[in-house]
Design a protein around this motif. Structure first.
Motif, mmCIF file in Angstrom:
data_model
loop_
_atom_site.group_PDB
_atom_site.id
_atom_site.type_symbol
_atom_site.label_atom_id
_atom_site.label_comp_id
_atom_site.label_asym_id
_atom_site.label_seq_id
_atom_site.Cartn_x
_atom_site.Cartn_y
_atom_site.Cartn_z
ATOM 1 N N GLY A 1 -2.562 5.720 1.123
ATOM 2 C CA GLY A 1 -2.488 5.030 -0.163
ATOM 3 C C GLY A 1 -1.238 5.367 -0.945
ATOM 4 O O GLY A 1 -0.769 4.570 -1.762
ATOM 5 N N ALA B 1 -4.377 0.996 2.723
ATOM 6 C CA ALA B 1 -3.740 1.402 1.468
ATOM 7 C C ALA B 1 -4.424 0.714 0.286
ATOM 8 O O ALA B 1 -4.661 1.326 -0.763
ATOM 9 C CB ALA B 1 -2.252 1.065 1.498
ATOM 10 N N THR C 1 -6.782 2.344 -2.951
ATOM 11 C CA THR C 1 -6.586 2.029 -4.364
ATOM 12 C C THR C 1 -7.855 1.484 -4.989
ATOM 13 O O THR C 1 -8.240 1.880 -6.094
ATOM 14 C CB THR C 1 -5.447 1.011 -4.514
ATOM 15 O OG1 THR C 1 -4.259 1.586 -3.943
ATOM 16 C CG2 THR C 1 -5.200 0.694 -5.965
#
Length: 214
Positions: free
Chosen positions: A166, A205, A209
């Motif tokens: 991330g 990723a 989030t």
């Protein structure tokens, strides 16, 4: 022995195709096997030639790069897709990821950055830059968490790796940060993607989030 990657490029501007062709010609790792002037033509070339990688301009006649990405990944999921654009609009990036693209390259990047990015992507090292990871984070802070497996299904080590993805870390950076072998990172990533039902590192990723893993 150096691995050779077979590449198709698609852009409706002949000079843009020439520039990409010249860039790839300087690196023995890339073999250009086909060119297309629109997204539909690129799709048919992928079916006929089965490249390792297709570079798709986002704005093309007939099918644009996003539609072509969707159709290529639907029928030839093993082919890696990178969208080419002059804009870093996060909406386009998000759509490309949803459709299964492995990467998103800005046309104004330096040639060395282009080549390094493509090598990293093809070698399954990094498919999203720190800048793009940051843009994804800003986008997904505004998005509701979808119905998907929660981070609770991850082991502590897997969670650590997802956090580093991330942040935009490469496999090498993750291995150095966590003091584990790079191949171990790759094995963990495969298991994590299977566990979460995700297609690629970029989607991972975005997952990090959405679930505020940090």
């Amino acid at each position: 022995m150096t691995t050779t990657y077979r590449v198709v490029i698609a852009d409706d501007h002949p000079m843009a195709r020439l520039a990409i062709r010249s860039l790839l010609a300087d690196d023995d790792a890339f073999e250009l096997i086909g060119e297309a002037a629109d997204g539909e033509e690129a799709y048919h070339l992928c079916g006929n030639l089965q490249p390792d990688l297709v570079l798709l301009d986002i704005n093309m006649p007939k099918w644009n790069g996003l539609i072509a990405t969707r159709e290529i990944k639907k029928n030839y999921p093993h082919i890696k897709v990178v969208i080419l654009s002059v804009s870093d609009d996060v909406g386009d990036l998000f759509t490309a990821i949803q459709y299964g693209a492995q990467g998103y390259l800005l046309k104004n990047l330096e040639p060395d950055d282009w080549v390094s990015y493509l090598h990293a992507l093809l070698e399954e090292d990094s498919e999203v830059s720190r800048e793009m990871a940051s843009r994804l984070m800003n986008h997904f802070r505004k998005e509701p968490v979808p119905d998907e497996p929660t981070p609770g299904v991850l082991t502590p080590r897997e969670r650590e790796i997802v956090i580093r993805v991330g942040l935009g870390d490469t496999n090498r950076e993750i291995s150095e940060h966590l003091f584990i072998a790079e191949n171990t990172v790759k094995n963990h990533l495969k298991n994590i993607l299977d566990k979460l039902g995700l297609a690629n590192r970029v989607q991972l990723a975005a997952y990090a989030t959405r679930h505020q893993l940090k």
